[in-house]
Design a protein around this motif. Structure first.
Motif: not given
Length: 235
Positions: A133, A135, A138-139
């Motif tokens: 995903e 997010e 990104k994390s």
């Protein structure tokens, strides 16, 4: 001729035909390396991977120091002979075939602890392949970047390269590559580090990875690595 002999001959002919057809198919989709890559996509990256853990162990037990450049990433970094492009410098390759952001995060401390002068991160195409995903991607990248906080290393995030769907198939789309590159550029901007757009140096007029730089639609050939290194030299 006995019936058993006829059946045996027919069976042999069928096997030869199937073998020939299989070889033809393998050649036309890019060879055994592409088939292996596609088979790996059936499971999570590096899950119980002997290659990943062997490379990680080798990296961690190296005593090399005074590093000028280190390249961090997946197979696209792994296959590059970067040390040959920068004579007179100490250059490490910390690419591992089939790696993704989670795998890099799990081994990044070894790189950080060596305090290299420059570090070049390219990661993400396998996250796309395995459905990470946005997010989570990104994390993970943010955590990788934050690992260098307080160090003297000049860290640069490199864009994910385009793919050629005519050679690779459609397990990775260039639309998704572009979306993940937007995330990477924003992270670089937010963290105040360099973002290197390699993507635009490799696309053809249709937005695909130019065939002159690849044999399988995903990995680079020698000419492709020359373009990559020339781009870094000119930045």
């Amino acid at each position: 001729m006995e019936k058993g002999h006829i059946v045996l001959i027919i069976s042999l002919l069928v096997n030869v035909l199937l073998l020939g057809t299989g070889s033809y198919v393998v050649r036309n989709i890019g060879g055994l390396e592409v088939v292996k890559t596609k088979m790996q996509s059936a499971t999570s990256p590096n899950k119980d991977s002997a290659y990943y853990f062997t490379k990680k162990s080798v990296f961690e037990h190296s005593s090399i120091s005074n590093i000028d450049k280190v390249f961090i990433g997946d197979s696209i970094s792994d296959y590059g002979e970067f040390q040959e492009y920068f004579p007179g410098e100490v250059v490490l390759n910390r690419g591992i075939r089939n790696d993704w952001t989670k795998g890099v995060l799990n081994r990044i401390q070894e790189v950080v602890d060596r305090n290299p002068k420059e570090a070049y991160l390219m990661i993400g195409v396998n996250d796309i392949r395995y459905g990470t995903e946005a997010e989570v991607f990104k994390s993970n990248v943010e955590k990788i970047v934050d690992s260098f906080e307080g160090k003297d290393t000049s860290l640069a995030i490199q864009s994910i390269l385009p793919v050629n769907n005519g050679l690779l198939g459609n397990e990775v789309t260039n639309d998704k590559v572009k979306r993940f590159n937007i995330i990477l550029q924003k992270i670089a901007d937010d963290k105040g580090i360099e973002y290197i757009d390699l993507h635009s140096s490799f696309t053809d007029k249709n937005g695909q990875l130019n065939k002159q730089f690849t044999g399988d639609g995903l990995h680079l050939n020698g000419k492709g690595y020359e373009v990559w290194v020339d781009r870094l030299r000119s930045k």
